[in-house]
Design an enzyme around this catalytic site. Sequence first.
Site, PDB file in Angstrom:
ATOM      1  N   HIS B  67       0.839  -1.205   0.000  1.00 53.01           N
ATOM      2  CA  HIS B  67       0.000   0.000   0.000  1.00 53.01           C
ATOM      3  C   HIS B  67       0.868   1.247   0.000  1.00 53.01           C
ATOM      4  O   HIS B  67       2.090   1.158   0.049  1.00 53.01           O
ATOM      5  CB  HIS B  67      -0.991  -0.007   1.156  1.00 53.01           C
ATOM      6  CG  HIS B  67      -0.360   0.019   2.515  1.00 53.01           C
ATOM      7  ND1 HIS B  67       0.142  -1.111   3.112  1.00 53.01           N
ATOM      8  CD2 HIS B  67      -0.140   1.028   3.375  1.00 53.01           C
ATOM      9  CE1 HIS B  67       0.637  -0.787   4.296  1.00 53.01           C
ATOM     10  NE2 HIS B  67       0.479   0.502   4.488  1.00 53.01           N
ATOM     11  N   ASP B  71       6.162   4.074   4.876  1.00 60.18           N
ATOM     12  CA  ASP B  71       6.966   3.015   5.481  1.00 60.18           C
ATOM     13  C   ASP B  71       6.823   1.701   4.710  1.00 60.18           C
ATOM     14  O   ASP B  71       7.371   0.683   5.098  1.00 60.18           O
ATOM     15  CB  ASP B  71       6.624   2.834   6.961  1.00 60.18           C
ATOM     16  CG  ASP B  71       5.177   2.495   7.190  1.00 60.18           C
ATOM     17  OD1 ASP B  71       4.351   2.812   6.318  1.00 60.18           O
ATOM     18  OD2 ASP B  71       4.858   1.903   8.239  1.00 60.18           O
ATOM     19  N   HIS B  72       6.046   1.739   3.630  1.00 59.12           N
ATOM     20  CA  HIS B  72       5.949   0.556   2.777  1.00 59.12           C
ATOM     21  C   HIS B  72       6.402   0.824   1.340  1.00 59.12           C
ATOM     22  O   HIS B  72       6.618  -0.113   0.592  1.00 59.12           O
ATOM     23  CB  HIS B  72       4.517   0.013   2.778  1.00 59.12           C
ATOM     24  CG  HIS B  72       4.135  -0.616   4.073  1.00 59.12           C
ATOM     25  ND1 HIS B  72       4.143  -1.975   4.276  1.00 59.12           N
ATOM     26  CD2 HIS B  72       3.790  -0.064   5.252  1.00 59.12           C
ATOM     27  CE1 HIS B  72       3.795  -2.226   5.525  1.00 59.12           C
ATOM     28  NE2 HIS B  72       3.576  -1.086   6.137  1.00 59.12           N
ATOM     29  N   HIS B 156      -7.342  -1.297   5.757  1.00 57.28           N
ATOM     30  CA  HIS B 156      -6.259  -0.393   6.152  1.00 57.28           C
ATOM     31  C   HIS B 156      -6.340   0.985   5.485  1.00 57.28           C
ATOM     32  O   HIS B 156      -6.786   1.930   6.120  1.00 57.28           O
ATOM     33  CB  HIS B 156      -4.900  -1.045   5.901  1.00 57.28           C
ATOM     34  CG  HIS B 156      -3.769  -0.270   6.499  1.00 57.28           C
ATOM     35  ND1 HIS B 156      -3.689  -0.031   7.845  1.00 57.28           N
ATOM     36  CD2 HIS B 156      -2.696   0.323   5.946  1.00 57.28           C
ATOM     37  CE1 HIS B 156      -2.614   0.681   8.096  1.00 57.28           C
ATOM     38  NE2 HIS B 156      -1.987   0.916   6.961  1.00 57.28           N
ATOM     39  N   GLU B 202       1.590  -8.712   9.519  1.00 56.44           N
ATOM     40  CA  GLU B 202       2.014  -7.614  10.384  1.00 56.44           C
ATOM     41  C   GLU B 202       1.525  -7.905  11.805  1.00 56.44           C
ATOM     42  O   GLU B 202       0.614  -8.703  12.009  1.00 56.44           O
ATOM     43  CB  GLU B 202       1.403  -6.300   9.901  1.00 56.44           C
ATOM     44  CG  GLU B 202      -0.115  -6.277   9.981  1.00 56.44           C
ATOM     45  CD  GLU B 202      -0.659  -4.989  10.584  1.00 56.44           C
ATOM     46  OE1 GLU B 202       0.069  -4.382  11.381  1.00 56.44           O
ATOM     47  OE2 GLU B 202      -1.789  -4.631  10.265  1.00 56.44           O
ATOM     48  N   HIS B 413       6.742  -6.365  11.301  1.00 53.76           N
ATOM     49  CA  HIS B 413       6.085  -5.092  11.498  1.00 53.76           C
ATOM     50  C   HIS B 413       5.481  -4.992  12.892  1.00 53.76           C
ATOM     51  O   HIS B 413       4.278  -4.815  13.067  1.00 53.76           O
ATOM     52  CB  HIS B 413       4.992  -4.920  10.431  1.00 53.76           C
ATOM     53  CG  HIS B 413       4.619  -3.488  10.196  1.00 53.76           C
ATOM     54  ND1 HIS B 413       3.791  -2.792  11.033  1.00 53.76           N
ATOM     55  CD2 HIS B 413       4.957  -2.630   9.230  1.00 53.76           C
ATOM     56  CE1 HIS B 413       3.629  -1.572  10.570  1.00 53.76           C
ATOM     57  NE2 HIS B 413       4.338  -1.443   9.482  1.00 53.76           N
TER      58      HIS B 413
END
Lengths: 969, 599
Positions: B67, B71-72, B156, B202, B413
């Site tokens: 996504h 941080d991804h 999310h 995660e 994560h």
Amino acid sequence: MAAHLKKRVYEEFTKVVQQQHEDLSTKKLRLTKPSKSAALHVDLCKATSPADALQYLLQFARKPVEVESVEGVVRILLEHYYKESDASVRLKIASLLGLLSKTAGFSPDCIMDDAINTLQNEKSHQVLAQLLDTLLVIGTKLPENPSVRMRLVEVACKHLTDSSHGVRNKCLQLIGCLGPVEKGVAKEVESQAAKDVQKIIGDHFNDQDPRVRTAAIKAMLQLHERGLKLQQAIYSQACKLLADDYEQVRSAAVQLIWVLSQLYPESIVPIPSSNEEIRLVDDAFGKICHMVSDGSWVVRVQAAKLLGSMQQVSSHFLEQTLDKKLMSDLRRKRTAHERAKELYSSGEFSSGRKWGDDAPKEEIDTGAVNLIESGACGAFVHGLEDEMYEVRIAAVEALCMLAQSSPSFAEKCLDFLVDMFNDEIEEVRLQSIHTMRKISNNITLREDQLDTVLAVLEDSSRDIREALHELLCCTNVSTKEGIHLALVELLKNLTKYPTDRESIWKCLKFLGSRHPTLVLPLVPELLSTHPFFDTPEPDMDDPAYIAVLVLIFNAAKSCPTMPALFSDHTFRHYAYLRDSLSHLVPPLRLPGRKLVSSPVSPSITPHEDPSQQFLHQSLERVYNLQHLDPQGIQELLEFTIRDLQRLGELQSELAGMADFTATYLQCQLLLIKALQEKLWNVAAPLYLKQNALASAAAKQILEETYKMEFMYSGVESRQVVIIHHMRLQAKALQLIVTARTTRGVEPLFGMCEKFLQEVDSFQRCFISELPHMQGSFVDKLLDLMPRLVTSKPSEVVKILQTTLRQSTFLHLPLPEQLHRATANIIEPTGESDNPLRFTSGLVVALDVDATLEHVQDPQGTVKVQVLYPDGQAQLIHPKPADFRNPGPGRHRLITQVYLSHTAWTEPCQIEVRLLLAYNSNRSKASARIPKMTWSESLEALPPSENGIEGTIPFSKPVKVYIMPKPARR
Amino acid sequence: LSAFSLCAGAGQDVGRSCILVSIAGKNVMLDCGMHMGYNDDRRFPDFSYITQNGRLTDFLDCVIISHFHLDHCGALPYFSEMVGYDGPIYMTHPTKAICPILLEDYRKITVDKKGETNFFTSQMIKDCMKKVVAVHLHQTVQVDEELEIKAYYAGHVLGAAMFQIKVGCESVVYTGDYNMTPDRHLGAAWVDKCRPDLLITESTYATTIRDSKRCRERDFLKKVHETVERGGKVLIPVFALGRAQELCILLETFWERMNLKAPIYFSTGLTEKANHYYKLFITWTNQKIRKTFVQRNMFEFKHIKAFDRAFADNPGPMVVFATPGMLHAGQSLQIFRKWAGNEKNMVIMPGYCVQGTVGHKILSGQRKLEMEGRQILEVKMQVEYMSFSAHADAKGIMQLIRQAEPRNVLLVHGEAKKMEFLKQKIEQEFHVSCYMPANGETTSIFTNPSIPVDISLGLLKREAAIGPVPDAKKPKLMHGTLLMKDNSFRLVSPEQALKELGLAEHQLRFTCRVHIQDPRKEHETVLRVYNHLKGVLKDYSVQHLPDGSITVESILIQATAHSEDQGTKVLLVSWTYQDEELGSYLTSLLKKGLPQSTA
């Protein structure tokens, strides 16, 4: 054999059928249509290729087949079946066989052997499956024949090993539908199929194909529905199926488990991986709860729905469903609900939340936390938070059912229901409000809960607000602050949405009468009285003030000390409201001289309703008046009608009854008046002028009878006869008047014949009621019928006139419940001075909002009429979806009406009103004619009965100011 | 054969997600994130782990981005343009649309505001996005002949996806970040029962079980409503994407329901742009929005308008969404300073605040703040905290594991301490092994791959006809010859195998001697053996031949007296290898001796 059959078929080809009609005049001969079977045979023989044959069969299937020729058709089809090499044609034939055996009146046992035989040599799996389907149809058509069923089940068992899932599917379905239900019977029938059907089906729970597994479970459920007691051993098998990969299997398995839990609630099952044992219903409950968090929403809906009906479950299991242990960083945290409760019990109320207020407290033992419980933990918490609103609705419904049976659970689920009031989907909100209302006798709302509930009062959806008002009507509030809060919020609602007035008043009425002691300490504040000073008198027309008074007066009913707190003007207002809003303000026992202002005398005997008595007495009086002089009759009728009308206005619950009888008496009065006219004695040419009255009376009676027939709900056949009888009299009157006024005999012939036909159809429709009508008009008329048929029109008229005069006045029996259909247009209000402007030639949408009461089938009958100032009228049929049904007998119409007109120079008012459409064809009378078979029904009904269609206006017209502007160039 | 994974980032840590998975010889990189907390080299994953020498493109088969959170995906341009990677990058359509906006924003802040050099440029972002292949939900994308990937819905944020990576019959599911409870604008994560060999999930909230979101929502709405009714102003500091949209929808529907009139504003710029994408990707939102968008797109806000700096001084109640979320700079801080002095106003912090920010200070109860220039700002306005987080909690993680039924679970994560707890729970309740590698650590997982073998239809039918009806749930024993030829496996009948290989058939016989104590004559012994066998082996044809031997099916039994001891008879049992089963059974039967009762 075949030759013989063919002969039979051709025989049918030329069969002559004589149709008997009751009506001798319409007796006729009729040729039957060429028989289907013969045509089919010819077609099939002609067919050169399979595709051709298939086409013929498809065409053939579109038309119905007469009962007599079914067997012949089946033989032809079977003959063709054996010859056919193409599987698709065989498939179609097989499906046709099933279709044909469904024909009403045909007993398929004669073709069963052939159908079973076809199975023997069939290779195609699809055809096989279809044949089994046909056998299923045959089997279901022969319910009283256990040996046939046994045979079919045996056949099915044989094919269970087939490699195609379709065939196995059908076999299981067949076994499920036809398998022996009682063990005893199975043994008597000596065949080997006496083996256990359940075992056979159970073996297929592990089939490799999910469709077959589903079919097996469904077959099992079918057996259960047919009354077979399923064995408990299946339970463990079914539990395994809950973990199946396919949703339809899981969904069916959930059902099966539910069934078993209802059958064996108390038996004990072991918990795997421990030595404990629990009741089966608890175990099943836990398992179904687990399915509420399934991956497929279909299963979730199913599971949530079924939870509601498991009422035998033990209470601690039940309460677990609402339990979700919260934690944060491995420390126990209290839920918001718990915190709210604590705040409440500690006496502190609604403090502003501080950062870290919800900070977790105790440490949790890591070993003790069970993240995925096997039990019922939190099932409803999950269900109510589900993504799909279908699941949420199902969960709310289940919650409702469980709470109704368990008061303690009701208390616990309250928080969750209150939360649902804020769902994003209106349907869910509405559902949860209704649910809350249903369980409201088990619960008392805490103040913080009430706060949340009341917040919803500002919702812009009227449905929600009204549902909430109804909820508040039957809620228990624990403190006086709660009552005050509710009142304040309701008043806020009132100022925001003035249209809710009625509903809010009603709500406060119940709130007051339920909590007199809580209202008592609030009275001085609410009435803003002061111990020393006189306060200004509030405005009597202020809806908010009326609302407060409604609350107080209803509380005062059961709280005799309250009136002492009233100030003078309150008593005056009481008197006024008691008179103007009598349904909201109860009679009060007021001290001292104030009693005078009470219009109802205090000495009421509670058991006998005086108004009911009054109604019956006045009717008695009227029915006994046979022997009075005409003048007296008229006067008495007039008085009674006046009394009844007044009674209807005063007593809303008797309004329907009173209006109905008043209308009837009015008709009678009109009839008597018309017959009393002097004109009858005068020679024809002289009274041309006066006859206006008689013909107008006839017309009015006709209209009134339609109103009586269609505007009231609860009218029974006894009343319908009398209404029709009155109509018949009116028609006779019409005939006489026309006969007197028209010259020449020609037009009379037609009219007479029509009238006689009507008498005839009356007799046909109400043959069973005739004995009750001794001495009535129609009774006498029927006696004279042979004479009437043969005599000339002038004769007929003369006879009619005398009969009409001599006939007695029929007693109108009153049904238990009678309600008049009423409509009230809420919007447009008709108060606006601002014209609705739009460009001529274009349309403008006018929102119409109306409440309908006691209207049967409003979708079909209620129309909106728009009358333009130029006399143009427009009739609009609202969409069926525009009607809502908030309660029994009540409907709400919310629709848009499109208006358009050419340009006007200045704004003008149009009228909007609601009409009730009727069609005498649809009437209760014609429903009584026995239904004829499909081919005859169209011809049998004489066109004269095809009905008078009309409309009855049943709402007050509302004026809307509009202004079509000329289009700008 | 094994699937193993290597964590380059995000192992026992939040931020800088980057996981390398080798599965059946294919190498896949999952996410390519940056760490918010660092401003040096440590902000990007250490790509030298992947391959010491040689180009990344040769080593990696594909890169998958779950996504658009930085941080991804924050290190993606660095990775593809500066380190150098030319292979395919997979992400969903919304991610592909929104990702470059965020990257550009991030670049601007780092380069333009902080003045860093040696950072990727706008052009690099564009070039990087050219390498991206967009995928649809549940679409199976064939990366090459063997490697295929499939996206599942993850909740999310808009466009967040879980990915299944499959090579042959081995598979890995990577969840990215996901949410198991639906919110106002997104649905819940869902995965089918795909039974992967490894589930990489995660574990941000590994030790938390959250309260129902309804209470939170209700509280939030009540607070806002009360303040607005009092005539106060409400400030909600948010980040541009994600929660901002959820709260917007929440307030919008509430305003609509309650017929409220007070204006709601949201800050222009990024949020406005993002809302545009939310409008476009309706299919990625929740049930309610998807069902009603035909009448009205929920993201076409009726009550929410764009904010202008001047509005902050307007009298009367209002609600303002302003960025950034932690009140550390920008518009939200400006508005906060203006409104802080009035006790009628309220600030609602919808998320977590890093230590040192104004947000953190006021949340921890500080009432006097020191601003730049030694000003002291007294905070009189109410401060509220509402947690609106879109990660799955412990229960949600367990629920996903239950849905997918993996054989192994790998936690990433999250914090090591919390993971430990979850790991223990997973092992205890699902009886699957669970791993939690640290950064740079490699975990190898051994799988039992099933190997497909072709079987000739004739053989299958022949073998299936023997014995009971085939049952899918039970393994079935078959006889045949396994031919491994040209990298393919085939199961054929022995005759065919011989023919294909051009070999002659050899007879293989086993013989065995069994000693029996029996003083009688040979032919009597034979008779006894015969009777015994006849009695035991009822289903087989046992024959006594005239030459004194016994045959059971094709097994031959002969008896001779022992040369030394006449009391001992030697039974010679001989069978071909096809009858091995029966033959060995027979010998064991005979070794037990004959029954004592001799009739």
